[in-house]
Design an enzyme around this catalytic site. Structure first.
Site, mmCIF file in Angstrom:
data_model
loop_
_atom_site.group_PDB
_atom_site.id
_atom_site.type_symbol
_atom_site.label_atom_id
_atom_site.label_comp_id
_atom_site.label_asym_id
_atom_site.label_seq_id
_atom_site.Cartn_x
_atom_site.Cartn_y
_atom_site.Cartn_z
ATOM 1 N N GLU A 45 34.784 19.362 56.640
ATOM 2 C CA GLU A 45 34.739 20.478 55.213
ATOM 3 C C GLU A 45 33.927 19.516 54.242
ATOM 4 O O GLU A 45 33.111 19.907 54.006
ATOM 5 C CB GLU A 45 36.335 21.574 54.901
ATOM 6 C CG GLU A 45 36.051 22.252 54.486
ATOM 7 C CD GLU A 45 35.687 21.737 52.495
ATOM 8 O OE1 GLU A 45 34.842 22.620 51.776
ATOM 9 O OE2 GLU A 45 36.178 20.328 52.773
ATOM 10 N N ASP B 287 40.271 17.129 56.705
ATOM 11 C CA ASP B 287 39.759 15.840 56.568
ATOM 12 C C ASP B 287 39.807 15.691 54.816
ATOM 13 O O ASP B 287 39.634 16.714 53.712
ATOM 14 C CB ASP B 287 38.047 15.811 56.891
ATOM 15 C CG ASP B 287 37.420 16.764 56.526
ATOM 16 O OD1 ASP B 287 37.057 17.852 55.874
ATOM 17 O OD2 ASP B 287 36.374 16.372 56.241
#
Length: 486
Positions: A146, A79
């Protein structure tokens, strides 16, 4: 539209980075990117698995003849942070990132670039396209979310690669450095009940603005001012000369950012206006003298929104005393420096948000430390302070520290390679932010971990950019390091 990366060398590397940029992959929207990675693994006839939260693990058998070498994990996250410049229309769920090459630097057109961590994922995938790449058994581990709390890493089944001895994380931001440890953290929220009474007086808004702020991990060692603490100290100083009541108070936006602004709405007797004005002017000079160069832009301002007295619901005297007590006494900033790594912070606390509502003062903290025990002790200090003032404290989430190892064969190997490739020493560092490495180290204590990455500047902003030469050098360094482990 032409591809700005078309003519760059290291075509495998830039082919993968461009492919990643073309696929929307903000936090909680990484399925399309993981689909593409799974398809790539299938093309390479490699086993790849995606778990229930979207983490992807690709298993790459060792090059024939190198099966006895210890397995290695290459790890990054899928991400990216999605931020656009004001006025830029970009749908991060649909639109690809438009890449722009300016000299030797790669930007996006008005948005975040996603090199955090598209660069790391691209490097890992590009290795699989190298025709003469010699390597041990590899696990390519790509995690989700994350950027919003490391949710993917928390849900990961670590036993699927428990035979690995080494891990190279690809989520650092400075070429020529090797991150070998990071702080753990605890998010805390305290609530202090307050009572209100009706009062009448002249409304005055006291505001603090113009502070440098910064990331509460990366920049806590700059010892900048915290706007919430400045406001609290100003109110305590003003109380010596002016009788006021607090209507509302607020400051800061999130726990991982040092507050740059804060304000309090007060009621005073109209006859106190001149004294308050003079006191605030004097305090501004005082705080600027305290601030030093970093926060010389600080402004302590006073505004009177109405000319006439108004009636409002204010904190009663006991509540006001407890609120000011909590704000002024709460520790913030650097609490202890690292005793082993010169210049590194060991333990810190950031009072990131403070706000009153009708019935409570809410305080949001982020406490970090290289040692989980030190972090927990500081959490206890805050909890006891709030308890004494009649409030409650909760810690909805924590993540562990990644302590630096006393000896690291992986770091020794990588340092020798970097010296040979560049003629420069590889600089080991311990960061005061969180990395997924901590969760890997916690789950697999014998895993030898080093984190590297190319120069990536202004991350998480619409001005994010990456150095192309640094990207290429870091990729060559990664390839040589993995080959050396074979």
């Amino acid at each position: 539209m032409s591809d700005p990366l078309k003519n760059l060398q290291s075509e495998h590397l830039f082919k993968h980075f461009k492919a990643i940029a073309d696929i929307p992959h903000g936090s909680y929207h990484t399925e399309k990117l993981s689909n593409a990675i799974l398809a790539f693994a299938e093309e390479k006839h490699l086993n790849a698995e995606r778990d229930d939260v979207g983490n992807v693990v690709i298993t790459v058998p060792a090059t024939p003849g190198h099966e006895d070498a210890a397995p290695v994990i290459l790890q990054g996250h899928l991400d990216m942070v999605t931020v656009a410049k004001p006025g830029v229309i970009h749908d991060f769920d649909i639109d690809p990132i438009t890449l722009v090459l300016k000299g030797d630097d790669l930007y996006a057109d008005g948005t975040t670039l996603g090199a955090d961590d598209g660069a790391g994922v691209a490097m890992a995938l590009a290795l699989l396209d190298e025709p003469d790449f010699v390597h041990p058994k590899l696990y390519l581990v790509f995690t989700t979310e994350e950027e919003v709390g490391m949710d993917g890493a928390y849900a990961l089944d670590y036993q699927q690669f428990a035979d690995a001895k080494f891990m190279i994380n690809l989520d650092s931001e400075d070429e020529g450095t090797a991150t070998v440890g990071c702080a753990g953290g605890t998010h805390m929220k305290s609530t202090l009940p307050i009572r209100r009474v009706k009062a009448k007086g002249l409304a005055a808004v006291l505001s603090v603005s113009g502070l440098a702020g910064g990331h509460s991990g990366d920049e806590i060692d700059q010892f900048g001012l915290n706007a919430v603490k400045v406001l609290a100290d100003a109110l305590c100083a003003i109380a010596k000369d002016v009788d006021f009541s607090i209507v509302d108070l607020k400051g800061g936006e999130r726990d991982n950012a040092i507050p740059t602004s804060a304000e309090a709405t007060l009621l005073i007797a109209p006859s106190e206006r001149v004294t308050l004005d003079q006191t605030v002017n004097a305090l501004q000079h005082t705080f600027r003298a305290i601030a030093g160069k970093r926060d010389q832009g600080m402004t302590l301002a006073l505004d009177f929104p109405q000319a006439d007295a108004v009636e409002a619901s204010v904190l009663d005297p006991d509540s006001e005393a407890r609120v000011l007590g909590a704000l002024s006494a709460a520790p913030t900033g650097v609490v202890a420096m690292n005793r082993s790594v010169p210049g590194a912070v060991n333990t810190s606390l950031n009072l990131g948000v403070a706000a009153t509502s009708d019935k409570a003062l809410s305080l949001v903290f982020l406490i970090r430390s290289d040692h989980d025990a030190a972090r927990d002790m500081l959490c206890g200090r805050v909890t006891r302070l709030i308890d004494l003032l009649g409030g409650t404290t909760g810690a909805p989430s924590s993540y562990p520290a990644w302590p630096a190892r006393e000896t690291s064969p992986l770091l020794d190997t990588m340092s020798a390679i970097w010296q040979a490739q560049t003629g420069k020493a590889l600089t080991p560092m311990v960061i005061h932010g969180g990395l997924e490495c901590a969760l890997f180290a916690h789950a697999l204590p014998d895993l030898d971990i080093v984190s590297i990455g190319p120069d990536n500047i202004d991350i998480h902003t619409a001005n994010e950019h990456m150095s192309i030469p640094s990207f290429k050098r870091t990729y060559a360094f990664l390839k040589a390091a993995v080959e050396a482990l074979a």
